[in-house]
Scaffold this active site. Structure first.
Site, PDB file in Angstrom:
ATOM      1  N   ASP A   1      18.665  34.262  58.981  1.00 29.74           N
ATOM      2  CA  ASP A   1      17.891  35.412  58.478  1.00 29.74           C
ATOM      3  C   ASP A   1      17.699  36.451  59.584  1.00 29.74           C
ATOM      4  O   ASP A   1      17.236  36.130  60.678  1.00 29.74           O
ATOM      5  CB  ASP A   1      16.527  34.896  57.981  1.00 29.74           C
TER       6      ASP A   1
ATOM      7  N   HIS B   1      17.482  35.781  53.873  1.00 29.42           N
ATOM      8  CA  HIS B   1      16.061  36.162  53.941  1.00 29.42           C
ATOM      9  C   HIS B   1      15.238  35.570  52.794  1.00 29.42           C
ATOM     10  O   HIS B   1      14.119  35.099  53.009  1.00 29.42           O
ATOM     11  CB  HIS B   1      15.939  37.687  53.960  1.00 29.42           C
TER      12      HIS B   1
ATOM     13  N   SER C   1       8.181  37.461  54.368  1.00 25.78           N
ATOM     14  CA  SER C   1       8.650  38.782  54.783  1.00 25.78           C
ATOM     15  C   SER C   1       7.460  39.657  55.209  1.00 25.78           C
ATOM     16  O   SER C   1       6.630  39.199  55.998  1.00 25.78           O
ATOM     17  CB  SER C   1       9.435  39.396  53.610  1.00 25.78           C
TER      18      SER C   1
END
Ligand code: NAG
Length: 316
Positions: free
Chosen positions: A249, A305, A194
Protein backbone atom coordinates in the site's frame (compact mmCIF):
# COMPACT_ATOMS: atom_id res chain seq x y z
CA UNK A 1 -19.68 5.59 -2.23
CA UNK A 2 -20.73 8.67 -4.20
CA UNK A 3 -17.78 10.61 -5.46
CA UNK A 4 -19.26 13.96 -6.44
CA UNK A 5 -17.98 17.24 -4.98
CA UNK A 6 -14.65 16.34 -3.44
CA UNK A 7 -13.84 17.54 0.07
CA UNK A 8 -12.25 21.02 0.06
CA UNK A 9 -9.21 19.43 1.68
CA UNK A 10 -8.81 17.43 -1.50
CA UNK A 11 -9.36 20.33 -3.82
CA UNK A 12 -5.79 20.96 -4.91
CA UNK A 13 -6.13 18.04 -7.25
CA UNK A 14 -2.87 16.55 -8.38
CA UNK A 15 -1.20 19.94 -8.55
CA UNK A 16 2.19 18.85 -7.44
CA UNK A 17 1.78 15.15 -7.82
CA UNK A 18 3.99 15.00 -10.84
CA UNK A 19 6.84 16.86 -9.21
CA UNK A 20 6.64 14.63 -6.16
CA UNK A 21 6.57 11.53 -8.31
CA UNK A 22 9.73 12.88 -9.87
CA UNK A 23 11.30 13.28 -6.41
CA UNK A 24 10.38 9.70 -5.64
CA UNK A 25 11.92 8.71 -8.93
CA UNK A 26 15.18 10.43 -7.95
CA UNK A 27 15.09 8.82 -4.51
CA UNK A 28 14.28 5.36 -5.79
CA UNK A 29 16.61 2.43 -6.04
CA UNK A 30 16.01 -0.79 -7.89
CA UNK A 31 14.22 -3.07 -5.50
CA UNK A 32 12.68 -6.27 -6.82
CA UNK A 33 9.22 -7.34 -5.64
CA UNK A 34 9.31 -10.32 -3.41
CA UNK A 35 7.10 -13.06 -2.10
CA UNK A 36 8.08 -14.69 1.13
CA UNK A 37 6.68 -16.76 3.95
CA UNK A 38 5.99 -15.47 7.46
CA UNK A 39 9.28 -14.67 9.16
CA UNK A 40 10.42 -14.92 12.73
CA UNK A 41 13.44 -12.69 12.72
CA UNK A 42 15.16 -11.49 15.86
CA UNK A 43 17.90 -8.93 16.16
CA UNK A 44 19.18 -6.86 19.07
CA UNK A 45 15.95 -7.26 21.02
CA UNK A 46 14.04 -5.70 18.14
CA UNK A 47 11.92 -8.62 17.04
CA UNK A 48 9.88 -8.80 13.88
CA UNK A 49 7.46 -11.55 14.83
CA UNK A 50 4.56 -13.28 13.12
CA UNK A 51 1.07 -12.80 14.60
CA UNK A 52 -0.87 -15.97 15.42
CA UNK A 53 -4.15 -16.78 13.68
CA UNK A 54 -5.96 -15.86 16.91
CA UNK A 55 -4.16 -12.51 17.12
CA UNK A 56 -5.07 -11.72 13.50
CA UNK A 57 -8.71 -12.75 14.00
CA UNK A 58 -8.96 -10.42 17.04
CA UNK A 59 -8.67 -7.45 14.65
CA UNK A 60 -11.73 -8.50 12.64
CA UNK A 61 -14.43 -6.64 14.63
CA UNK A 62 -12.40 -3.41 14.40
CA UNK A 63 -11.75 -3.93 10.68
CA UNK A 64 -15.50 -4.29 10.16
CA UNK A 65 -16.15 -1.13 12.20
CA UNK A 66 -13.62 0.80 10.08
CA UNK A 67 -15.35 -0.49 6.95
CA UNK A 68 -18.84 0.34 8.34
CA UNK A 69 -17.79 4.00 8.60
CA UNK A 70 -17.99 4.20 4.79
CA UNK A 71 -21.79 3.86 5.09
CA UNK A 72 -24.21 6.80 5.30
CA UNK A 73 -24.88 8.26 8.77
CA UNK A 74 -28.61 7.47 8.52
CA UNK A 75 -27.81 3.76 8.18
CA UNK A 76 -25.18 3.88 10.93
CA UNK A 77 -27.65 5.49 13.34
CA UNK A 78 -29.96 2.48 13.03
CA UNK A 79 -27.08 0.01 12.52
CA UNK A 80 -28.63 -1.14 9.25
CA UNK A 81 -25.65 -0.77 6.91
CA UNK A 82 -25.66 -4.30 5.47
CA UNK A 83 -22.76 -6.78 5.67
CA UNK A 84 -20.52 -4.35 7.59
CA UNK A 85 -23.10 -3.83 10.35
CA UNK A 86 -24.15 -7.49 10.39
CA UNK A 87 -20.54 -8.43 11.12
CA UNK A 88 -20.88 -6.73 14.55
CA UNK A 89 -24.51 -7.63 15.33
CA UNK A 90 -24.45 -6.74 19.06
CA UNK A 91 -23.32 -3.15 18.44
CA UNK A 92 -25.50 -0.42 19.98
CA UNK A 93 -25.24 2.85 18.01
CA UNK A 94 -25.27 6.08 20.05
CA UNK A 95 -24.62 8.80 17.45
CA UNK A 96 -23.53 9.21 13.84
CA UNK A 97 -22.84 12.14 11.56
CA UNK A 98 -20.97 13.52 8.59
CA UNK A 99 -22.12 13.79 5.00
CA UNK A 100 -19.56 11.56 3.29
CA UNK A 101 -18.45 14.57 1.33
CA UNK A 102 -17.22 17.68 3.13
CA UNK A 103 -17.23 15.78 6.43
CA UNK A 104 -16.35 12.09 6.66
CA UNK A 105 -19.11 9.85 8.01
CA UNK A 106 -18.53 8.83 11.63
CA UNK A 107 -20.28 6.91 14.37
CA UNK A 108 -20.01 6.22 18.09
CA UNK A 109 -21.60 3.34 19.96
CA UNK A 110 -21.20 0.48 22.39
CA UNK A 111 -19.80 -3.00 21.76
CA UNK A 112 -21.08 -5.01 24.74
CA UNK A 113 -19.14 -8.12 23.64
CA UNK A 114 -15.74 -6.43 23.50
CA UNK A 115 -16.77 -4.13 26.38
CA UNK A 116 -15.65 -0.99 24.62
CA UNK A 117 -17.15 2.18 23.24
CA UNK A 118 -16.27 2.34 19.53
CA UNK A 119 -15.52 5.52 17.55
CA UNK A 120 -15.08 5.17 13.77
CA UNK A 121 -14.43 7.62 10.94
CA UNK A 122 -14.85 7.08 7.23
CA UNK A 123 -11.75 6.99 5.03
CA UNK A 124 -11.21 7.97 1.45
CA UNK A 125 -10.66 6.06 -1.70
CA UNK A 126 -7.11 6.30 -3.06
CA UNK A 127 -8.10 8.80 -5.77
CA UNK A 128 -9.08 11.29 -3.07
CA UNK A 129 -6.33 10.69 -0.57
CA UNK A 130 -3.40 10.73 -2.98
CA UNK A 131 -3.87 14.43 -3.81
CA UNK A 132 -3.79 15.44 -0.11
CA UNK A 133 -0.72 13.35 0.52
CA UNK A 134 1.19 14.72 -2.42
CA UNK A 135 -0.06 18.31 -2.36
CA UNK A 136 2.80 20.62 -1.50
CA UNK A 137 0.30 23.23 -0.24
CA UNK A 138 -0.23 21.35 3.02
CA UNK A 139 1.75 22.43 6.05
CA UNK A 140 2.79 20.72 9.25
CA UNK A 141 0.80 22.73 11.75
CA UNK A 142 0.28 22.81 15.50
CA UNK A 143 -2.89 21.27 16.94
CA UNK A 144 -5.52 23.61 18.40
CA UNK A 145 -4.62 23.96 22.13
CA UNK A 146 -8.32 24.31 22.97
CA UNK A 147 -8.92 20.78 21.62
CA UNK A 148 -5.55 19.37 22.71
CA UNK A 149 -4.83 21.06 26.07
CA UNK A 150 -1.33 20.59 27.43
CA UNK A 151 0.34 18.95 24.43
CA UNK A 152 4.11 19.46 24.55
CA UNK A 153 5.55 22.11 22.21
CA UNK A 154 6.88 21.17 18.80
CA UNK A 155 4.15 18.68 17.94
CA UNK A 156 2.84 19.26 14.42
CA UNK A 157 0.46 17.40 12.14
CA UNK A 158 -0.69 17.58 8.52
CA UNK A 159 -3.10 20.55 8.58
CA UNK A 160 -5.63 18.70 6.36
CA UNK A 161 -5.87 15.90 8.92
CA UNK A 162 -6.01 18.36 11.84
CA UNK A 163 -8.88 20.18 10.11
CA UNK A 164 -10.77 16.96 9.31
CA UNK A 165 -10.45 15.89 12.96
CA UNK A 166 -11.58 19.27 14.34
CA UNK A 167 -14.73 19.19 12.21
CA UNK A 168 -16.27 16.36 14.24
CA UNK A 169 -14.30 16.45 17.51
CA UNK A 170 -16.89 18.14 19.74
CA UNK A 171 -19.77 15.96 18.46
CA UNK A 172 -17.61 12.86 18.89
CA UNK A 173 -16.55 13.83 22.42
CA UNK A 174 -20.18 14.44 23.45
CA UNK A 175 -21.24 11.07 21.96
CA UNK A 176 -18.36 9.24 23.66
CA UNK A 177 -19.31 10.76 27.04
CA UNK A 178 -22.89 9.67 26.49
CA UNK A 179 -21.87 6.14 25.42
CA UNK A 180 -19.57 5.79 28.44
CA UNK A 181 -22.29 6.83 30.88
CA UNK A 182 -24.98 4.69 29.19
CA UNK A 183 -22.77 1.59 29.23
CA UNK A 184 -20.80 2.10 32.42
CA UNK A 185 -17.69 1.14 30.43
CA UNK A 186 -14.27 2.76 30.81
CA UNK A 187 -12.71 1.70 27.49
CA UNK A 188 -12.85 3.46 24.11
CA UNK A 189 -11.51 2.07 20.82
CA UNK A 190 -11.02 4.48 17.91
CA UNK A 191 -10.75 3.00 14.43
CA UNK A 192 -10.48 4.12 10.83
CA UNK A 193 -9.05 3.38 7.40
CA UNK A 194 -6.98 5.79 5.30
CA UNK A 195 -7.93 9.42 6.18
CA UNK A 196 -10.25 7.81 8.76
CA UNK A 197 -7.12 6.23 10.30
CA UNK A 198 -5.45 9.63 10.55
CA UNK A 199 -8.58 11.03 12.25
CA UNK A 200 -8.64 7.97 14.55
CA UNK A 201 -5.06 8.58 15.64
CA UNK A 202 -5.83 12.25 16.33
CA UNK A 203 -8.79 11.04 18.41
CA UNK A 204 -6.39 8.65 20.15
CA UNK A 205 -4.47 11.75 21.27
CA UNK A 206 -7.53 14.02 21.75
CA UNK A 207 -9.84 11.79 23.80
CA UNK A 208 -7.42 10.98 26.68
CA UNK A 209 -6.58 14.69 27.01
CA UNK A 210 -10.30 15.40 27.47
CA UNK A 211 -11.29 12.20 29.33
CA UNK A 212 -8.25 11.52 31.51
CA UNK A 213 -9.70 8.53 33.37
CA UNK A 214 -10.69 6.58 30.27
CA UNK A 215 -8.53 3.97 28.58
CA UNK A 216 -8.27 4.55 24.81
CA UNK A 217 -7.00 2.16 22.14
CA UNK A 218 -6.35 3.17 18.51
CA UNK A 219 -6.60 0.74 15.58
CA UNK A 220 -5.88 2.06 12.08
CA UNK A 221 -5.75 0.58 8.58
CA UNK A 222 -3.77 2.00 5.66
CA UNK A 223 -3.03 5.14 7.67
CA UNK A 224 -0.81 7.80 6.06
CA UNK A 225 1.89 9.54 8.10
CA UNK A 226 0.02 12.04 10.28
CA UNK A 227 2.63 14.28 11.90
CA UNK A 228 6.24 15.13 12.62
CA UNK A 229 8.84 13.34 14.74
CA UNK A 230 7.65 15.04 17.96
CA UNK A 231 4.10 13.85 17.22
CA UNK A 232 5.27 10.26 16.62
CA UNK A 233 7.30 10.40 19.84
CA UNK A 234 4.28 11.64 21.80
CA UNK A 235 2.12 8.86 20.33
CA UNK A 236 4.73 6.25 21.23
CA UNK A 237 4.76 7.47 24.84
CA UNK A 238 1.03 8.07 25.33
CA UNK A 239 -1.14 6.21 22.81
CA UNK A 240 -1.88 2.50 22.49
CA UNK A 241 -1.86 1.99 18.73
CA UNK A 242 -2.12 -0.87 16.25
CA UNK A 243 -1.39 0.28 12.72
CA UNK A 244 -2.33 -2.33 10.12
CA UNK A 245 -0.70 -1.93 6.71
CA UNK A 246 -1.61 -4.13 3.74
CA UNK A 247 1.30 -5.35 1.60
CA UNK A 248 2.73 -2.59 -0.68
CA UNK A 249 0.00 0.00 0.00
CA UNK A 250 1.41 3.37 -1.08
CA UNK A 251 -0.65 5.53 1.34
CA UNK A 252 1.26 4.62 4.54
CA UNK A 253 4.58 5.69 2.96
CA UNK A 254 3.15 9.18 2.33
CA UNK A 255 3.76 12.04 3.00
CA UNK A 256 7.48 11.28 2.69
CA UNK A 257 9.93 11.24 5.56
CA UNK A 258 11.99 13.80 3.62
CA UNK A 259 9.12 16.26 4.28
CA UNK A 260 9.48 15.78 8.05
CA UNK A 261 6.74 13.18 8.59
CA UNK A 262 7.22 10.15 10.86
CA UNK A 263 5.07 7.16 11.83
CA UNK A 264 4.68 6.04 15.43
CA UNK A 265 5.19 2.35 16.24
CA UNK A 266 2.54 -0.35 16.36
CA UNK A 267 2.81 -1.52 12.75
CA UNK A 268 1.19 -4.82 11.83
CA UNK A 269 2.27 -5.51 8.28
CA UNK A 270 0.38 -7.91 6.02
CA UNK A 271 2.77 -9.91 3.83
CA UNK A 272 2.26 -11.06 0.25
CA UNK A 273 1.27 -14.50 1.60
CA UNK A 274 -1.36 -12.72 3.79
CA UNK A 275 0.41 -13.54 7.07
CA UNK A 276 0.76 -10.60 9.50
CA UNK A 277 3.97 -9.51 11.23
CA UNK A 278 4.59 -7.06 14.04
CA UNK A 279 7.18 -4.45 13.05
CA UNK A 280 8.83 -2.68 15.98
CA UNK A 281 9.56 1.04 15.74
CA UNK A 282 8.01 3.78 13.64
CA UNK A 283 9.28 3.66 10.08
CA UNK A 284 10.87 0.24 10.17
CA UNK A 285 12.87 -0.09 6.96
CA UNK A 286 13.13 -3.87 7.12
CA UNK A 287 11.79 -5.58 3.97
CA UNK A 288 9.14 -7.36 6.10
CA UNK A 289 7.69 -3.96 7.07
CA UNK A 290 5.74 -1.34 5.12
CA UNK A 291 8.51 1.20 4.54
CA UNK A 292 11.00 -1.45 3.41
CA UNK A 293 8.41 -3.35 1.38
CA UNK A 294 6.78 -0.42 -0.45
CA UNK A 295 10.04 1.47 -0.68
CA UNK A 296 9.17 3.71 -3.61
CA UNK A 297 6.31 4.46 -5.96
CA UNK A 298 7.35 1.70 -8.33
CA UNK A 299 7.02 -0.99 -5.68
CA UNK A 300 4.17 0.68 -3.85
CA UNK A 301 0.63 0.16 -4.97
CA UNK A 302 -2.66 2.01 -4.69
CA UNK A 303 -4.62 -1.20 -5.22
CA UNK A 304 -3.42 -2.65 -1.90
CA UNK A 305 -4.94 0.34 -0.04
CA UNK A 306 -8.51 -0.97 0.36
CA UNK A 307 -7.42 -4.42 1.52
CA UNK A 308 -8.19 -7.16 1.96
CA UNK A 309 -7.38 -6.87 5.65
CA UNK A 310 -7.86 -10.49 6.76
CA UNK A 311 -10.62 -11.03 4.13
CA UNK A 312 -12.27 -7.63 4.73
CA UNK A 313 -12.14 -5.03 1.95
CA UNK A 314 -12.91 -1.48 3.06
CA UNK A 315 -16.08 0.14 1.74
CA UNK A 316 -19.84 0.16 2.26
C1 NAG B 1 2.89 11.25 27.88
O1 NAG B 1 3.98 10.42 28.22
C2 NAG B 1 5.02 11.10 28.91
C3 NAG B 1 6.16 10.10 29.08
O2 NAG B 1 5.73 8.94 29.71
C4 NAG B 1 4.48 11.61 30.26
O3 NAG B 1 5.50 12.31 30.94
C5 NAG B 1 3.31 12.52 30.00
O4 NAG B 1 2.72 12.93 31.21
C6 NAG B 1 2.25 11.83 29.14
N1 NAG B 1 1.23 12.80 28.78
C7 NAG B 1 -0.06 12.59 29.06
C8 NAG B 1 -0.97 13.68 28.62
O5 NAG B 1 -0.47 11.60 29.60
Amino acid sequence: MAMANPNPIFSHLWKFTTSLLFLFFLASTSHPRHAYAAPIIRRQGDAITALSTTEIAAFRPFTNYASSAYCPAAKLRTWSCGRNCLANPAFQPVAAGGDGNDIQFWFVGIDPTLKTVVVAHQGTDPKKIMPILTDIDFILDELDPKLFPGLPKGIKVHNGFGKAHAETSSDVLAAVKSALSQSGLNQVTVVGHSLGGAIALLNGVFLPLNLPDVSVRTVTYGMPRVGNKAFAKYVDANVSIDRVVNREDIVPILPGRFLGFRHPGGEKHIQDDLSWVLCPGGDNTDKWCSVGDARNVFDASVKDHSGPYDTITMGC
